[in-house]
Design a protein around this motif. Sequence first.
Motif, PDB file in Angstrom:
ATOM      1  N   ASP A  94       0.832  -1.358   0.030  1.00 24.24           N
ATOM      2  CA  ASP A  94      -0.244  -0.004   0.029  1.00 24.24           C
ATOM      3  C   ASP A  94       1.144   1.006   0.035  1.00 24.24           C
ATOM      4  N   ILE A  95       1.734   1.426   1.000  1.00 24.75           N
ATOM      5  CA  ILE A  95       2.744   2.132   1.151  1.00 24.75           C
ATOM      6  C   ILE A  95       3.216   2.718  -0.115  1.00 24.75           C
ATOM      7  N   MET A  96       3.714   2.189  -1.037  1.00 26.54           N
ATOM      8  CA  MET A  96       4.555   1.721  -2.995  1.00 26.54           C
ATOM      9  C   MET A  96       3.731   2.878  -3.524  1.00 26.54           C
ATOM     10  N   VAL A  97       2.033   2.853  -3.031  1.00 28.29           N
ATOM     11  CA  VAL A  97       0.927   3.755  -4.159  1.00 28.29           C
ATOM     12  C   VAL A  97       0.523   5.033  -3.617  1.00 28.29           C
ATOM     13  N   GLU A  98       0.253   4.516  -2.031  1.00 26.45           N
ATOM     14  CA  GLU A  98       0.131   6.006  -1.265  1.00 26.45           C
ATOM     15  C   GLU A  98       1.358   7.174  -1.121  1.00 26.45           C
ATOM     16  N   ALA A  99       2.338   6.617  -1.884  1.00 19.74           N
ATOM     17  CA  ALA A  99       4.025   7.970  -2.444  1.00 19.74           C
ATOM     18  C   ALA A  99       3.425   7.957  -2.919  1.00 19.74           C
ATOM     19  N   LEU A 100       3.186   7.539  -4.080  1.00 16.95           N
ATOM     20  CA  LEU A 100       3.142   7.705  -5.235  1.00 16.95           C
ATOM     21  C   LEU A 100       2.882   9.460  -6.265  1.00 16.95           C
ATOM     22  N   PRO A 101       1.693   9.765  -5.356  1.00 13.45           N
ATOM     23  CA  PRO A 101       1.624  11.374  -5.134  1.00 13.45           C
ATOM     24  C   PRO A 101       2.404  12.966  -4.839  1.00 13.45           C
ATOM     25  N   GLN A 102       3.478  11.962  -4.008  1.00 13.70           N
ATOM     26  CA  GLN A 102       4.855  12.708  -3.471  1.00 13.70           C
ATOM     27  C   GLN A 102       5.556  12.631  -4.181  1.00 13.70           C
ATOM     28  N   LEU A 103       5.729  11.627  -5.698  1.00 11.60           N
ATOM     29  CA  LEU A 103       7.038  11.494  -6.130  1.00 11.60           C
ATOM     30  C   LEU A 103       6.460  11.279  -7.634  1.00 11.60           C
ATOM     31  N   PRO A 104       6.179  12.311  -8.430  1.00  9.84           N
ATOM     32  CA  PRO A 104       6.453  13.122  -9.414  1.00  9.84           C
ATOM     33  C   PRO A 104       6.924  12.158  -9.832  1.00  9.84           C
ATOM     34  N   GLY A 105       6.252  11.324 -11.619  1.00  7.74           N
ATOM     35  CA  GLY A 105       6.749  10.917 -12.264  1.00  7.74           C
ATOM     36  C   GLY A 105       7.258   9.285 -11.687  1.00  7.74           C
ATOM     37  N   VAL A 106       7.372   9.190 -10.973  1.00 12.67           N
ATOM     38  CA  VAL A 106       7.373   8.193 -10.572  1.00 12.67           C
ATOM     39  C   VAL A 106       6.355   6.833 -10.624  1.00 12.67           C
ATOM     40  N   HIS A 107       7.085   5.420 -11.565  1.00 10.97           N
ATOM     41  CA  HIS A 107       6.284   4.253 -11.313  1.00 10.97           C
ATOM     42  C   HIS A 107       6.431   3.356 -10.537  1.00 10.97           C
ATOM     43  N   ALA A 108       5.311   2.303 -10.227  1.00 12.34           N
ATOM     44  CA  ALA A 108       6.087   1.503  -9.249  1.00 12.34           C
ATOM     45  C   ALA A 108       5.152   0.533 -10.913  1.00 12.34           C
ATOM     46  N   ALA A 109       6.110  -1.225  -9.747  1.00  6.49           N
ATOM     47  CA  ALA A 109       5.794  -2.382 -10.509  1.00  6.49           C
ATOM     48  C   ALA A 109       5.923  -3.200  -9.537  1.00  6.49           C
ATOM     49  N   LEU A 110       4.820  -3.768  -9.687  1.00  4.90           N
ATOM     50  CA  LEU A 110       3.783  -4.700  -8.352  1.00  4.90           C
ATOM     51  C   LEU A 110       4.368  -6.097  -9.216  1.00  4.90           C
ATOM     52  N   VAL A 111       5.145  -6.953  -8.961  1.00  2.00           N
ATOM     53  CA  VAL A 111       5.608  -8.180  -9.278  1.00  2.00           C
ATOM     54  C   VAL A 111       4.344  -9.478  -8.120  1.00  2.00           C
ATOM     55  N   VAL A 112       3.495  -9.682  -9.016  1.00  2.00           N
ATOM     56  CA  VAL A 112       3.105 -11.005  -7.623  1.00  2.00           C
ATOM     57  C   VAL A 112       2.131 -12.354  -7.610  1.00  2.00           C
ATOM     58  N   ASN A 113       2.056 -12.416  -6.564  1.00  2.00           N
ATOM     59  CA  ASN A 113       1.532 -13.903  -6.946  1.00  2.00           C
ATOM     60  C   ASN A 113       0.395 -14.160  -7.484  1.00  2.00           C
ATOM     61  N   ARG A 114       0.022 -13.265  -7.104  1.00  2.00           N
ATOM     62  CA  ARG A 114      -1.884 -13.527  -7.383  1.00  2.00           C
ATOM     63  C   ARG A 114      -2.220 -11.662  -8.231  1.00  2.00           C
ATOM     64  N   PRO A 115      -2.006 -11.488  -9.363  1.00  2.00           N
ATOM     65  CA  PRO A 115      -2.380 -10.454  -9.870  1.00  2.00           C
ATOM     66  C   PRO A 115      -3.718  -9.824 -10.171  1.00  2.00           C
ATOM     67  N   ASN A 116      -5.038 -10.498 -10.114  1.00  2.00           N
ATOM     68  CA  ASN A 116      -6.372 -10.346 -10.209  1.00  2.00           C
ATOM     69  C   ASN A 116      -6.373 -10.508  -9.000  1.00  2.00           C
TER      70      ASN A 116
END
Length: 523
Positions: free
Chosen positions: A331-353
């Motif tokens: 969650d913190i990776m997503v919640e921080a994005l508004p404060q990190l302009p232009g930064v993208h987050a890739a979440l490589v996970v076992n259950r994408p859906n």
Amino acid sequence: MLVDNGVNGDSRVQKAARSAAEAGWEVILLGRSPVAEERTWQLGQAQVRLLSMSNPLARRRHEFRRSWLRWPLAYPPNGVARHRQQSVKAWQADLAVRGAQLAVADPATPRLRLRRQALRVEQLAVRLTRTWVSGRHWMLTQARVRRRFRHPWDRAYTLFWQTLKGDGAWRRLEPGLWDYELAYGPVVDELRPDLVHANDFRMLGVAARAKVRAAADGRDIQVVWDAHEFLPGLKPWQDNARWLPAHRAHEREYAPYADAVVTVSDGLAELLVREHGLVDTPEVVLNAPAAGSEDLDPDAPVPDLRAGCGIGPDVPLLVYSGAAARQRGLDIMVEALPQLPGVHAALVVNRPNGPYMAKVRATAARLGVADRVHVLPYVAHWQVVPFLAGADAGIIPIHHWPNHEIALITKFFEYSHARLPLVVSDVKTMADTVRSTGQGEVFRAEDVADYVRAVTAVLAEPDRYWAAYDRPGLLESWTWEAQAEVLDAVYRRLLSGSASATGRAGEPAAAPEGPLPAVEVVP
């Protein structure tokens, strides 16, 4: 080898089976098939067999009964609730089509007005039926959820059987463990292995019971227990009072049958000694990646992480790779994005859906950063390191749980071999290591502002963190090849007859002469 999952996605088990087979052992890896039929394939020189396993004992007995006193109108827990809900939806769909037909019908159609009135009556009937069905379904749901973790009856039931049976109480509290025995036990007996490598707590009992049966048959089986987690520090996998006490009792009952114990960290090794009174400290086999992983399947191209995200090489990209769960801190990776302009987050996970990732996506949409959050599936374990190398930093935002404090987890080594600057939460072992090596930044777990500070630092000066990987011997010691030598030495020591029960017995002995015996690995 026996494992309680479908093998795919469990990189430690796959590497252990493959490397043991390459060292000359005959390896048969038994796992659990995700479908009704058995599946078989080759993993290098190791044979993988996924066994069909039903699990009727996994359901507690009250889940088969109705709660007449508290929820008298609830549907019985036999599946009829879903059937009724779907039936009502089908009825509504039929009425919608009939309504459309009447709306465009020729005004001269016989009894058109009467048919429209009948349709309105039926539409009222379906709304009332839907309300009735929804109410009964809600009562069924309440009857189920109210019997979860903090239910007084479950606590009293657990305490009663613990008092009466001691460590044998798991037979009443978690009888689903017998489902594994009934699926795996006969196959182990048929294979007649010389050594069983039991990965984690569920398979420990399967291996120990096979050892007992073999002894009665005049044969000797050596058991290696590979403890992946510290069970008392686990968050229960089921939300009831019985799960953790039952599995701890099961582990305590069968731990004495292990001829050797291996685990994932020095900290966990010390905890296991205290928990089970082991004679010697378990050997440590780190969850490190294979240094020669690119040679495992040279014909399979490595997926491109940035292509999967749909971004170019100059876009700042943070990556998380691992299981998707709240305590993993995604969650913190997503919640921080508004404060990190232009930064993208890739979440490589076992259950994408899965349901948790649906919540993560909803959070991203609410914060207006959905276009910068990319959810991707796992890749093959030998492709992980080059795949992750496409990112600018590797993120480990896990929360404070006992098991998170005591080990360097798999993704730590994978990020390291990808030579990524790390951003890790302040769980003890990983935070201490990162501070010592200088390969990344540490932030306070669940603190968005401190996470933003750490990410900003590694993105601003990556060369500083890359330099840490040039330290001689650092990455070489963090390879599976080095860990496989430890595991191979354990096997050879046990089968040379020089091991003491439950622990380490001196230095590795010389290998036995002749063909190496069969090894069955049980995660």
